[in-house]
Design a protein around this motif. Structure first.
Motif, PDB file in Angstrom:
ATOM      1  N   THR A  51      54.869 -12.502  29.011  1.00 19.24           N
ATOM      2  CA  THR A  51      55.215 -13.923  28.875  1.00 19.24           C
ATOM      3  C   THR A  51      54.109 -14.838  29.368  1.00 19.24           C
ATOM      4  O   THR A  51      54.271 -16.056  29.364  1.00 19.24           O
ATOM      5  CB  THR A  51      56.502 -14.231  29.674  1.00 19.24           C
ATOM      6  N   THR A  52      52.998 -14.254  29.806  1.00 19.57           N
ATOM      7  CA  THR A  52      51.891 -15.041  30.330  1.00 19.57           C
ATOM      8  C   THR A  52      50.613 -14.751  29.552  1.00 19.57           C
ATOM      9  O   THR A  52      50.539 -13.789  28.785  1.00 19.57           O
ATOM     10  CB  THR A  52      51.625 -14.706  31.809  1.00 19.57           C
ATOM     11  N   TRP A 119      48.690 -22.995  24.065  1.00 17.41           N
ATOM     12  CA  TRP A 119      50.088 -22.847  24.467  1.00 17.41           C
ATOM     13  C   TRP A 119      50.191 -22.878  25.986  1.00 17.41           C
ATOM     14  O   TRP A 119      49.240 -22.606  26.707  1.00 17.41           O
ATOM     15  CB  TRP A 119      50.690 -21.563  23.898  1.00 17.41           C
ATOM     16  N   ASN A 120      51.376 -23.218  26.480  1.00 16.55           N
ATOM     17  CA  ASN A 120      51.629 -23.339  27.919  1.00 16.55           C
ATOM     18  C   ASN A 120      52.696 -22.323  28.322  1.00 16.55           C
ATOM     19  O   ASN A 120      53.871 -22.477  27.969  1.00 16.55           O
ATOM     20  CB  ASN A 120      52.104 -24.752  28.246  1.00 16.55           C
ATOM     21  N   ASN A 122      54.307 -21.909  30.911  1.00 20.43           N
ATOM     22  CA  ASN A 122      55.396 -22.464  31.722  1.00 20.43           C
ATOM     23  C   ASN A 122      56.510 -23.073  30.878  1.00 20.43           C
ATOM     24  O   ASN A 122      57.652 -23.189  31.326  1.00 20.43           O
ATOM     25  CB  ASN A 122      54.840 -23.527  32.679  1.00 20.43           C
ATOM     26  N   THR A 123      56.171 -23.462  29.665  1.00 17.54           N
ATOM     27  CA  THR A 123      57.174 -24.115  28.820  1.00 17.54           C
ATOM     28  C   THR A 123      57.343 -23.459  27.455  1.00 17.54           C
ATOM     29  O   THR A 123      58.391 -23.607  26.829  1.00 17.54           O
ATOM     30  CB  THR A 123      56.802 -25.599  28.596  1.00 17.54           C
ATOM     31  N   ASP A 124      56.324 -22.731  26.989  1.00 12.59           N
ATOM     32  CA  ASP A 124      56.365 -22.152  25.649  1.00 12.59           C
ATOM     33  C   ASP A 124      56.658 -20.661  25.688  1.00 12.59           C
ATOM     34  O   ASP A 124      56.350 -19.979  26.670  1.00 12.59           O
ATOM     35  CB  ASP A 124      55.021 -22.357  24.933  1.00 12.59           C
ATOM     36  N   LYS A 125      57.236 -20.151  24.629  1.00 13.11           N
ATOM     37  CA  LYS A 125      57.429 -18.721  24.471  1.00 13.11           C
ATOM     38  C   LYS A 125      56.097 -18.078  24.081  1.00 13.11           C
ATOM     39  O   LYS A 125      55.184 -18.730  23.606  1.00 13.11           O
ATOM     40  CB  LYS A 125      58.478 -18.442  23.395  1.00 13.11           C
TER      41      LYS A 125
END
Length: 230
Positions: A51-52, A119-120, A122-125
């Motif tokens: 997820t990161t 992409w972020n 912390n907020t994006d998949k």
């Protein structure tokens, strides 16, 4: 033969169960290579895509079956005529598939961090998908088809990779200027030293091409693709 399952989208079997279905699931591994990190990487085995961002790349691995039933060269699912070792990477073949094969292991590291600015976490998949359209990662699989001349391959297996000569322990002229450890020297065999094989230059091999069966854009480096190939 096929390792993994191109239709999988989740994990179904508990780790360590030892069934062929569970071993097939466990044959798929991921590691999110993160630097700097005290551990060097964050293992993601059994959890699908991370997820990161993976600063060092998303490392995908697959173990191929290493046992054969000794009868069928293929099966309807392209898998059932083969089986995994009891320990996946080692162990014994099941009684149903008593013939051992050379063990194949595939590993690819994807440079996902190249797109980190888009992409972020912390907020994006997780934004990446495999070409199968799979956003989970579980469809990661490998296919093996033998294209070797079978006599040449069997002779190389039986007579080369010998620790007593250059086929299993030696240095070719292209490596003679490298400083290698003893372990690296032991593991370094010289393919050209195997008298049953003729090694061609890559430039020669790259001239061998076939006409594509389907003509469609498959390379998005020049401009983004409108859809996944296929």
């Amino acid at each position: 033969m096929i390792g993994g399952n191109p239709r999988a989208r989740s994990k179904k079997y508990p780790a360590g169960e030892g069934s062929q279905a569970e071993l097939r699931e466990r044959a798929i591994e991921w590691a999110c290579l993160r630097y700097p990190s005290s551990a060097g990487y964050n293992s993601n085995n059994g959890k699908g895509f991370p997820t990161t961002d993976c600063e060092g790349g998303l490392n995908s691995r697959i173990h191929m079956p290493a046992c054969w039933d000794g009868k069928n060269l293929d099966s309807p699912d392209h898998f059932s005529h083969t089986a995994y070792l009891s320990g996946l990477d080692n162990g014994k073949c099941p009684s149903t598939h008593p013939v051992p094969l050379l063990k194949l292991f595939y590993e690819i590291t994807w440079d996902v961090t190249q797109f980190a600015s888009r992409w972020n976490p912390n907020t994006d998949k997780w934004p990446f998908v495999y070409a199968t359209g799979d956003p989970t990662g579980y469809s990661w699989h490998g296919d093996f088809q033998n294209g070797w001349d079978t006599n040449a391959l069997q002779n190389a297996i039986d007579n080369c990779d010998n620790p007593k000569d250059q086929t299993g322990n030696g240095m070719s002229s292209t490596h003679s200027n490298l400083s290698l450890t003893l372990r690296e020297l032991i593991l370094l065999g010289v393919t050209e030293a195997c008298r049953f094989l003729t090694v061609l230059q890559a430039s020669v091999g790259e001239k061998c091409k076939i006409t594509p069966a389907v003509v469609e854009p498959i390379d998005g480096l020049i401009q983004p693709l409108a859809k996944l190939p296929g």
